[in-house]
Design a protein around this motif. Sequence first.
Motif, PDB file in Angstrom:
ATOM      1  N   ALA A  59      37.825  33.109  41.819  1.00 29.69           N
ATOM      2  CA  ALA A  59      38.566  34.000  41.727  1.00 29.69           C
ATOM      3  C   ALA A  59      38.581  35.393  41.921  1.00 29.69           C
ATOM      4  O   ALA A  59      39.871  35.654  42.300  1.00 29.69           O
ATOM      5  N   LEU A  60      37.872  35.622  41.901  1.00 35.24           N
ATOM      6  CA  LEU A  60      37.693  37.119  41.876  1.00 35.24           C
ATOM      7  C   LEU A  60      37.636  37.437  43.404  1.00 35.24           C
ATOM      8  O   LEU A  60      37.942  38.350  44.273  1.00 35.24           O
ATOM      9  N   LYS A  61      36.927  36.612  43.995  1.00 30.17           N
ATOM     10  CA  LYS A  61      37.160  36.602  45.431  1.00 30.17           C
ATOM     11  C   LYS A  61      37.868  36.468  46.100  1.00 30.17           C
ATOM     12  O   LYS A  61      38.712  37.367  46.853  1.00 30.17           O
ATOM     13  N   TYR A  69      38.992  38.246  24.958  1.00 32.56           N
ATOM     14  CA  TYR A  69      39.122  37.904  26.451  1.00 32.56           C
ATOM     15  C   TYR A  69      40.607  36.966  27.234  1.00 32.56           C
ATOM     16  O   TYR A  69      40.669  37.442  28.219  1.00 32.56           O
ATOM     17  N   TYR A  70      40.912  36.534  26.795  1.00 34.33           N
ATOM     18  CA  TYR A  70      41.097  35.101  27.087  1.00 34.33           C
ATOM     19  C   TYR A  70      42.425  35.519  28.104  1.00 34.33           C
ATOM     20  O   TYR A  70      43.121  35.586  28.835  1.00 34.33           O
ATOM     21  N   ASN A  74      45.972  37.333  32.024  1.00 38.00           N
ATOM     22  CA  ASN A  74      46.591  39.267  32.944  1.00 38.00           C
ATOM     23  C   ASN A  74      46.393  39.459  33.920  1.00 38.00           C
ATOM     24  O   ASN A  74      47.166  39.919  35.250  1.00 38.00           O
ATOM     25  N   ILE A  75      45.031  39.466  34.663  1.00 36.73           N
ATOM     26  CA  ILE A  75      44.571  39.986  35.057  1.00 36.73           C
ATOM     27  C   ILE A  75      44.198  39.035  36.488  1.00 36.73           C
ATOM     28  O   ILE A  75      44.386  39.542  38.320  1.00 36.73           O
ATOM     29  N   LEU A  76      44.301  38.023  36.627  1.00 35.78           N
ATOM     30  CA  LEU A  76      43.973  36.828  37.530  1.00 35.78           C
ATOM     31  C   LEU A  76      44.921  36.128  38.298  1.00 35.78           C
ATOM     32  O   LEU A  76      45.355  35.376  38.694  1.00 35.78           O
ATOM     33  N   GLY A  77      45.646  35.776  36.891  1.00 39.35           N
ATOM     34  CA  GLY A  77      47.320  35.345  36.959  1.00 39.35           C
ATOM     35  C   GLY A  77      46.668  33.592  36.902  1.00 39.35           C
ATOM     36  O   GLY A  77      46.881  32.693  36.796  1.00 39.35           O
ATOM     37  N   ILE A  78      45.554  33.382  35.951  1.00 31.10           N
ATOM     38  CA  ILE A  78      44.743  32.498  35.752  1.00 31.10           C
ATOM     39  C   ILE A  78      44.060  32.029  34.300  1.00 31.10           C
ATOM     40  O   ILE A  78      43.781  32.919  33.650  1.00 31.10           O
TER      41      ILE A  78
END
Length: 197
Positions: free
Chosen positions: A98-100, A134-135, A140-144
């Motif tokens: 996901a980060l990549k 942190y869920y 919110n950051i990744l949309g996942i």
Amino acid sequence: MSKDEKMSRALAIAENIQLILDNSGFSEEEIADKLQIDHTLLKKWALAEETPTKEELEHIVSTFGLYKTYFKNNSEKNNSEVLWIKKKYMFAKQLRKALKSKKITIERFSKELGVLPSSVNKWLTGTYMPSEEYYDKIYNILGISVYDLLKDESVSLNSNEQKTYNQIIEILKPLKSVKQEEILIALRCFVDTFKEA
């Protein structure tokens, strides 16, 4: 300790090491690398040809985030711990992906989450999982969702199961709460159980 007791202990430890080998999601070489040992030694432990020292057992427990009683429990309890290792590994793999795909660096991700980069690195290596607080931030950051990061892509759903899963996701999406994640994880574990049966 008698010879029989030593043999019984060696077999119990070997059985528990074999559980890690069979169910963790890591290859034998990856486990040996994580433990910083030669893979032939790991194989000897799994076959009860040699027994790890107390320090080596503690290292296994800490490396894989197991409870200190792991090598004292029965196999049924230990199997649930190993499944937890598999979930941590799956989360790490999906988070890296996901980060990549979003082109987000570890530094940026950790800053937006409000955690140290070393914490994110532990998540990315499967050493630890983020706590529930942190869920929503991860979503919110990744949309996942964290649930989607825990999905095992090797387990596929048939069309009816996928349709039901999608309906459940749509119903639960507005909730955006820890309860949603817990329900989805439980449902996925339920599906995985039937797939393995």
